[in-house]
Every structure is written in C-alpha cells, then in structure tokens.
Design an enzyme around this catalytic site. Structure first.
Site, mmCIF file in Angstrom:
data_model
loop_
_atom_site.group_PDB
_atom_site.id
_atom_site.type_symbol
_atom_site.label_atom_id
_atom_site.label_comp_id
_atom_site.label_asym_id
_atom_site.label_seq_id
_atom_site.Cartn_x
_atom_site.Cartn_y
_atom_site.Cartn_z
ATOM 1 N N GLU A 297 -2.749 -9.234 3.348
ATOM 2 C CA GLU A 297 -3.009 -9.665 4.734
ATOM 3 C C GLU A 297 -4.471 -9.460 5.120
ATOM 4 O O GLU A 297 -4.839 -9.645 6.277
ATOM 5 C CB GLU A 297 -2.113 -8.870 5.692
ATOM 6 C CG GLU A 297 -2.633 -7.506 6.124
ATOM 7 C CD GLU A 297 -2.683 -6.449 5.033
ATOM 8 O OE1 GLU A 297 -3.303 -5.396 5.268
ATOM 9 O OE2 GLU A 297 -2.112 -6.678 3.946
ATOM 10 N N CYS B 59 0.817 -1.217 0.000
ATOM 11 C CA CYS B 59 0.000 0.000 0.000
ATOM 12 C C CYS B 59 0.859 1.280 0.000
ATOM 13 O O CYS B 59 1.554 1.537 -0.964
ATOM 14 C CB CYS B 59 -0.981 -0.032 1.165
ATOM 15 S SG CYS B 59 -2.351 1.127 0.977
ATOM 16 N N HIS C 35 -3.968 -5.326 -0.308
ATOM 17 C CA HIS C 35 -3.646 -5.864 1.013
ATOM 18 C C HIS C 35 -3.728 -7.393 1.039
ATOM 19 O O HIS C 35 -4.809 -7.954 1.236
ATOM 20 C CB HIS C 35 -4.598 -5.286 2.065
ATOM 21 C CG HIS C 35 -4.344 -3.854 2.371
ATOM 22 N ND1 HIS C 35 -3.475 -3.440 3.357
ATOM 23 C CD2 HIS C 35 -4.817 -2.719 1.803
ATOM 24 C CE1 HIS C 35 -3.441 -2.123 3.398
ATOM 25 N NE2 HIS C 35 -4.247 -1.661 2.454
#
Length: 358
Positions: free
Chosen positions: A335, A248, A333
């Site tokens: 995660e 990001c 993302h």
C-alpha cells in the site's frame, strides 16, 4: 534557524553534536535509519516507528513542508527525528505547515546538522542501538540508555475502539485488526469496494467472526512480534475460517500463530528501495519497508507455509502463502505511499480470495 546545540549519545559511547529544531527536551529511544528520498510525512506518521529515534539518510528533508492529508495516522509515534538538513521555507501548493512546526506541535525532538552518513555507517556495522538526545551531557545516564527497550508498542498505537470506513461502491466486508495500521491500507481496500471495520488489536476472535467478514486483514505495527501473546492466541482461532491477508507485523504474527519463529535483524529494512524477489516467477519488485524483525525462513516449511518472496539483498523472508488455510502475508508494504507502487496488485489477490474478479 535555531543554532542551539544538542547531542546524540549512542550506547557504544559515540557522541554526535548537532543543532536543535522541533520540540526541546531529553529523549531515549532505539536509533534506526530510513533511506527514502521522499515520503517523510508518511514516515513521521507511521505507527510502526513507535519508540524509535528515526534518522533520514537523504540529506534534505522538509522541502515540501507538512501536508496533513498525507498522514498515515492521526499523530506521530516516533521518539525523535534526525536529519542532515531541514528546509525552513518549503515550496508546495499543498503545504500546511513546516516540518519544524509539526515537530513542535507534536512534542518531537529534532536534530539537524549531523553527519548522517557516518551515523548510518555505525548502525550498519554495529546494528541497531539505543541512543539519548540531550542538550546537556551531564544528564547522560548510560545505564538507562543501554537498558531501554520498546515495550507495549502495539497496545500504545492501536485503535481504542472500533471504527468503520465505508467504500463508495460496497462489495465486501473486511475486518482490519489494528496493530498500528497505516491509513493507506484502508484506502486501498476502500478503492476495491471493501467496507473496512477497524478493530483494536485485542479484539476477540469470536467477536470478529460474529461480524461475518468476507476477509480479515492484519495490519503493520511496531515492536517485537513475540511480545503480542494475546493477539497471537486470537489469530490461532481465526486462521482457516475466512480469507486472511497480513502485512508487515501482521505477517510476523500470522507466522507465530502457526508455530513459526521470528528473529531481530541487525539493522532492519527501512526505506522505499528494498528489492523483493517473487520465488515463483523470478521477478524482482522494488518495495517500501519498515521492520526490524523477520520471519525465520527455516520455520516456514515446518508450519505448512510456502515462502513466496525473499529480500534480494539478504535472502530474508518477505512473504508466505498458506494454501491450506486460505491465508497469505507479505513483509513489505504493497500500500506504500508515497511509493513505490509496484506491488499494489497484491491487494487484488486478497479480493480474489474473497470471491472477487479484479
């Protein structure tokens, strides 16, 4: 349920009348929308929303209450919160408090009873814009609304001192530069045997290298990437020394450190349903995203990088490989929590760069 009136005043002159929940007060911020059906706890506690008024496009929010174990940071960085309808009586065995209670406790002004579909259409057509939330229209100062800018964002959300997060089965040592990191980045690294040393955003390159890390992780975070001139300068001295993986804002800062360029998107990518295409395989993955800026595609080749992923909706850069510098980055993302989990394998790529087998 509170029926007190509150107004959303957009910088283009439009005014929406809603009802108040959460904390009370007047607030000015950058109005953005996010499209996730779930994951509102993670949204509210994602530091990347610093300085922003966050609107959920999904009509009912708060139905599973607020669960502290699912928080992505220690608090909330959002300026205010807008929903179509909020649930007063959540139903979930893990629920610790209501959404209303969390907002009150954290001083976050909330608005419900708004036509969020119409408000989203306005943002999509005109782009991200500033807004003021107030219960008294006589307080509206349009000059202040138009002049608002998100500044000192990373500085405001980064860790104030280093913190260590050990893995149960230690295999690697990773330094995580905290530009506004989400806890799940740490969890994913811990799962893979990484002891994670989280350090403040302004940590000097020599201090990071003195820890002899097997790899360096650059986190997500808020604000304009170009504002972070000191952090970019330190990254220039880190690239090529040890494996680097960036997510990001970290992805944007890594590109800027190599001479790339970033640009502000019209209304950004925020939600859990963003399609990204792997240019090598042609496969498309569904990803979670939260960003208002992007790396300029044309600048990637100029800095010796190779675009690895693009957004399937608008073609913007979603990932860059730096094969000669042992570094890579993604805009989305991997995660993501509460999901989707399609791209968690990207963490395994980082492990392999550090000499791992999984």
């Amino acid at each position: 349920m509170n029926n007190k009136k509150i107004y959303i005043c957009l910088e283009n002159g439009d005014v929406f009348e809603g009802k108040s929940f959460g904390a009370t007060g007047d607030v000015i911020g950058e109005l953005v929308f996010t499209t996730g059906m779930g994951g509102y706890i993670e949204t509210l506690t994602d530091p990347s929303y610093y300085g922003q008024i966050v609107m959920q496009t999904f009509p009912l929010i708060g139905n599973y209450g607020f669960i502290s174990e699912d928080m992505e940071s220690k608090g909330s960085a959002v300026s205010a919160y807008i929903v179509r309808e909020y649930c007063e009586e959540p139903s979930n065995f893990r629920c610790g408090e209501t959404l209303d209670s969390f907002l009150k406790r954290n001083g976050i002004v909330g608005v419900y009873g708004i036509d969020t579909r119409q408000l989203t259409k306005i943002i999509r057509e005109h782009g991200v814009m500033n807004a003021m939330l107030t219960d008294d229209l006589s307080k509206l100062d349009m000059d202040k609304v138009k002049a608002y800018r998100v500044t000192d964002a990373v500085k405001s959300v980064s860790a104030s001192k280093p913190e260590m997060y050990p893995a149960e089965k230690h295999r690697y040592n990773v330094v995580l530069l905290d530009y506004g990191t989400k806890k799940n980045i740490i969890r994913e690294l811990n799962k893979r045997g990484c002891n994670v040393a989280v350090v403040p955003f302004d940590t000097k390159a020599q201090d990071i290298l003195s820890l002899n890390p097997d790899g360096i992780m650059l986190s997500n975070g808020p604000g304009d990437p170009e504002e972070n001139t000191e952090a970019i300068a330190q990254l220039k001295m880190l690239v090529g020394k040890v494996p680097i993986f960036a997510i990001c804002l970290g992805h944007q800062l890594l590109a800027l450190s190599q001479g790339g360029k970033t640009t502000k998107l019209k209304y950004g990518h925020r939600g859990v349903n963003q399609p990204v295409k792997n240019l090598e395989t042609g496969r498309t993955f569904i990803s979670s995203q939260n960003h208002g800026y992007a790396v300029v595609n044309e600048s990637v080749e100029e800095i010796g990088g190779k675009i690895s992923y693009i957004n399937a909706n608008d073609g913007t850069c979603e990932g860059v490989d730096y094969p000669d510098k042992n570094a890579f980055s993604v805009q989305f993302h991997p995660e993501a929590c509460s999901g989707p989990r399609d791209t968690k394998f990207i963490f395994d790529k980082f492990i392999k760069m550090m000499g791992g087998s999984n």
